[in-house]
Design a protein around this motif. Structure first.
Motif, PDB file in Angstrom:
ATOM      1  N   GLY A  79       8.093 -13.946 -10.454  1.00  0.00           N
ATOM      2  CA  GLY A  79       8.585 -13.156 -11.775  1.00  0.00           C
ATOM      3  C   GLY A  79       7.364 -12.415 -12.227  1.00  0.00           C
ATOM      4  N   GLU A  80       6.052 -12.423 -11.463  1.00  0.00           N
ATOM      5  CA  GLU A  80       5.052 -11.581 -11.994  1.00  0.00           C
ATOM      6  C   GLU A  80       5.050 -10.085 -11.304  1.00  0.00           C
ATOM      7  OE1 GLU A  80       0.213 -12.197 -11.398  1.00  0.00           O
ATOM      8  OE2 GLU A  80       1.521 -13.530 -10.263  1.00  0.00           O
ATOM      9  N   ARG A  81       4.560  -9.330 -12.374  1.00  0.00           N
ATOM     10  CA  ARG A  81       4.453  -7.648 -12.081  1.00  0.00           C
ATOM     11  C   ARG A  81       2.896  -7.628 -11.905  1.00  0.00           C
ATOM     12  NH1 ARG A  81       6.659  -2.476 -11.013  1.00  0.00           N
ATOM     13  NH2 ARG A  81       5.931  -1.218 -12.437  1.00  0.00           N
ATOM     14  N   PHE A  82       2.471  -6.840 -10.708  1.00  0.00           N
ATOM     15  CA  PHE A  82       1.287  -6.363 -10.538  1.00  0.00           C
ATOM     16  C   PHE A  82       1.255  -5.027 -11.179  1.00  0.00           C
ATOM     17  CE2 PHE A  82       2.532  -9.920  -7.950  1.00  0.00           C
ATOM     18  CZ  PHE A  82       1.328 -10.692  -7.969  1.00  0.00           C
ATOM     19  N   ASP A  83       0.840  -4.752 -12.579  1.00  0.00           N
ATOM     20  CA  ASP A  83       0.548  -3.339 -12.987  1.00  0.00           C
ATOM     21  C   ASP A  83      -0.719  -2.720 -12.741  1.00  0.00           C
ATOM     22  OD1 ASP A  83       3.048  -2.771 -14.079  1.00  0.00           O
ATOM     23  OD2 ASP A  83       2.867  -4.407 -15.387  1.00  0.00           O
ATOM     24  N   GLN A  84      -1.749  -3.521 -12.389  1.00  0.00           N
ATOM     25  CA  GLN A  84      -3.241  -3.212 -12.052  1.00  0.00           C
ATOM     26  C   GLN A  84      -3.291  -3.244 -10.799  1.00  0.00           C
ATOM     27  OE1 GLN A  84      -5.034  -2.154 -14.923  1.00  0.00           O
ATOM     28  NE2 GLN A  84      -3.318  -2.681 -15.967  1.00  0.00           N
ATOM     29  N   GLN A 137       0.824  -1.135  -0.095  1.00  0.00           N
ATOM     30  CA  GLN A 137       0.111   0.020   0.048  1.00  0.00           C
ATOM     31  C   GLN A 137       0.762   1.221   0.049  1.00  0.00           C
ATOM     32  OE1 GLN A 137      -2.998  -1.441  -1.031  1.00  0.00           O
ATOM     33  NE2 GLN A 137      -3.308   0.553  -0.303  1.00  0.00           N
ATOM     34  N   VAL A 138       2.077   1.280   0.753  1.00  0.00           N
ATOM     35  CA  VAL A 138       2.851   2.451   0.731  1.00  0.00           C
ATOM     36  C   VAL A 138       3.481   2.485  -0.421  1.00  0.00           C
ATOM     37  CG1 VAL A 138       5.033   3.338   1.480  1.00  0.00           C
ATOM     38  CG2 VAL A 138       3.332   2.228   3.154  1.00  0.00           C
ATOM     39  N   ALA A 139       3.749   1.575  -1.321  1.00  0.00           N
ATOM     40  CA  ALA A 139       4.316   1.319  -2.574  1.00  0.00           C
ATOM     41  C   ALA A 139       3.310   2.244  -3.665  1.00  0.00           C
ATOM     42  CB  ALA A 139       4.530   0.254  -3.313  1.00  0.00           C
ATOM     43  N   LEU A 140       1.985   1.668  -3.656  1.00  0.00           N
ATOM     44  CA  LEU A 140       0.930   2.227  -4.333  1.00  0.00           C
ATOM     45  C   LEU A 140       0.722   3.640  -4.142  1.00  0.00           C
ATOM     46  CD1 LEU A 140      -1.647  -0.746  -4.184  1.00  0.00           C
ATOM     47  CD2 LEU A 140      -0.244  -0.160  -5.978  1.00  0.00           C
ATOM     48  N   GLU A 141       0.881   4.221  -2.967  1.00  0.00           N
ATOM     49  CA  GLU A 141       0.769   5.624  -2.576  1.00  0.00           C
ATOM     50  C   GLU A 141       1.707   6.533  -3.545  1.00  0.00           C
ATOM     51  OE1 GLU A 141       0.799   6.711   1.323  1.00  0.00           O
ATOM     52  OE2 GLU A 141      -0.425   5.020   1.878  1.00  0.00           O
ATOM     53  N   PHE A 142       2.949   5.567  -4.038  1.00  0.00           N
ATOM     54  CA  PHE A 142       3.897   6.449  -4.618  1.00  0.00           C
ATOM     55  C   PHE A 142       3.777   6.337  -6.327  1.00  0.00           C
ATOM     56  CE2 PHE A 142       5.010   6.952  -0.306  1.00  0.00           C
ATOM     57  CZ  PHE A 142       5.702   8.114  -0.219  1.00  0.00           C
ATOM     58  N   GLY A 143       2.777   5.512  -6.328  1.00  0.00           N
ATOM     59  CA  GLY A 143       2.575   4.894  -8.000  1.00  0.00           C
ATOM     60  C   GLY A 143       3.416   3.869  -8.380  1.00  0.00           C
ATOM     61  N   CYS A 144       4.141   3.233  -7.389  1.00  0.00           N
ATOM     62  CA  CYS A 144       4.951   1.938  -7.581  1.00  0.00           C
ATOM     63  C   CYS A 144       4.192   0.743  -7.559  1.00  0.00           C
ATOM     64  CB  CYS A 144       6.069   1.961  -6.683  1.00  0.00           C
ATOM     65  SG  CYS A 144       7.054   3.361  -6.720  1.00  0.00           S
ATOM     66  N   ARG A 145       4.164  -0.203  -8.547  1.00  0.00           N
ATOM     67  CA  ARG A 145       3.643  -1.479  -8.425  1.00  0.00           C
ATOM     68  C   ARG A 145       4.643  -2.618  -7.799  1.00  0.00           C
ATOM     69  NH1 ARG A 145      -1.593  -0.529  -8.905  1.00  0.00           N
ATOM     70  NH2 ARG A 145      -2.174   1.003 -10.309  1.00  0.00           N
ATOM     71  N   LEU A 146       3.879  -3.627  -7.562  1.00  0.00           N
ATOM     72  CA  LEU A 146       4.674  -4.850  -7.047  1.00  0.00           C
ATOM     73  C   LEU A 146       5.324  -5.529  -7.952  1.00  0.00           C
ATOM     74  CD1 LEU A 146       5.596  -6.892  -4.890  1.00  0.00           C
ATOM     75  CD2 LEU A 146       3.262  -7.469  -4.916  1.00  0.00           C
ATOM     76  N   TYR A 147       6.557  -5.690  -7.894  1.00  0.00           N
ATOM     77  CA  TYR A 147       7.132  -7.061  -8.899  1.00  0.00           C
ATOM     78  C   TYR A 147       7.469  -8.137  -7.990  1.00  0.00           C
ATOM     79  CZ  TYR A 147      10.181  -9.928 -11.459  1.00  0.00           C
ATOM     80  OH  TYR A 147      10.561 -11.080 -12.034  1.00  0.00           O
ATOM     81  N   ASP A 148       7.132  -9.424  -7.961  1.00  0.00           N
ATOM     82  CA  ASP A 148       7.295 -10.493  -7.109  1.00  0.00           C
ATOM     83  C   ASP A 148       8.483 -11.302  -7.825  1.00  0.00           C
ATOM     84  OD1 ASP A 148       7.388 -12.834  -5.848  1.00  0.00           O
ATOM     85  OD2 ASP A 148       5.415 -12.850  -5.337  1.00  0.00           O
ATOM     86  N   PRO A 149       9.757 -11.047  -7.226  1.00  0.00           N
ATOM     87  CA  PRO A 149      10.905 -11.652  -7.801  1.00  0.00           C
ATOM     88  C   PRO A 149      10.834 -13.182  -7.793  1.00  0.00           C
ATOM     89  CG  PRO A 149      11.758 -10.336  -6.062  1.00  0.00           C
ATOM     90  CD  PRO A 149      10.013  -9.995  -6.163  1.00  0.00           C
ATOM     91  N   GLN A 150      10.121 -13.679  -6.734  1.00  0.00           N
ATOM     92  CA  GLN A 150       9.823 -15.193  -6.509  1.00  0.00           C
ATOM     93  C   GLN A 150       9.132 -15.743  -7.747  1.00  0.00           C
ATOM     94  OE1 GLN A 150      11.072 -13.380  -2.832  1.00  0.00           O
ATOM     95  NE2 GLN A 150       9.098 -12.745  -3.956  1.00  0.00           N
TER      96      GLN A 150
END
Length: 122
Positions: free
Chosen positions: A116-121, A101-114
């Motif tokens: 390989g999935e990026r959550f762009d939505q 949620q902190v990341a989303l506040e700054f417009g950053c999306r999660l990438y899960d390196p375990q």
């Protein structure tokens, strides 16, 4: 959302307007503290300040290292101009979601390196 208790888990975040990049390659460059063309710069101080507010009930060893009051879980954050990552230890999913949620506040999306999935939505 993360719902399980993970022994250790990496959460990686960056901000881009493009969704067609090779996210693993982007992650590897960012983790090596290299700049990646097409990514936006992040407000490092503001991100760290927000994490400190959200985790105010946790003990801080330093600006980057947090431990739960019961000493059973914790995380360490690293921040560069284009990237931040949290290495989570024995954290509950709800606590990991607070970092997301902190990341989303700054417009950053999660990438899960375990995975390989990026959550762009959202």
């Amino acid at each position: 959302r993360f719902e399980r208790l993970f022994m250790s888990y990496y959460l990686a975040f960056w901000k881009t307007k493009q969704t067609n990049k090779d996210n693993q390659a982007v992650y590897e460059k960012l983790a090596d503290e290299k700049l990646v063309k097409g990514l936006e710069n992040l407000p490092e101080k503001e991100i760290l300040d927000e994490i400190a507010i959200v985790f105010k009930d946790w003990e801080q060893a330093d600006r980057y290292t947090y431990e739960s009051k019961d000493k059973k879980s914790g995380f360490q954050v690293s921040v560069t101009p284009q990237f931040f990552q949290a290495v989570c230890y024995h954290m509950k999913g709800d606590d990991m979601n607070k970092l997301i949620q902190v990341a989303l506040e700054f417009g950053c999306r999660l990438y899960d390196p375990q995975t390989g999935e990026r959550f762009d939505q959202a």
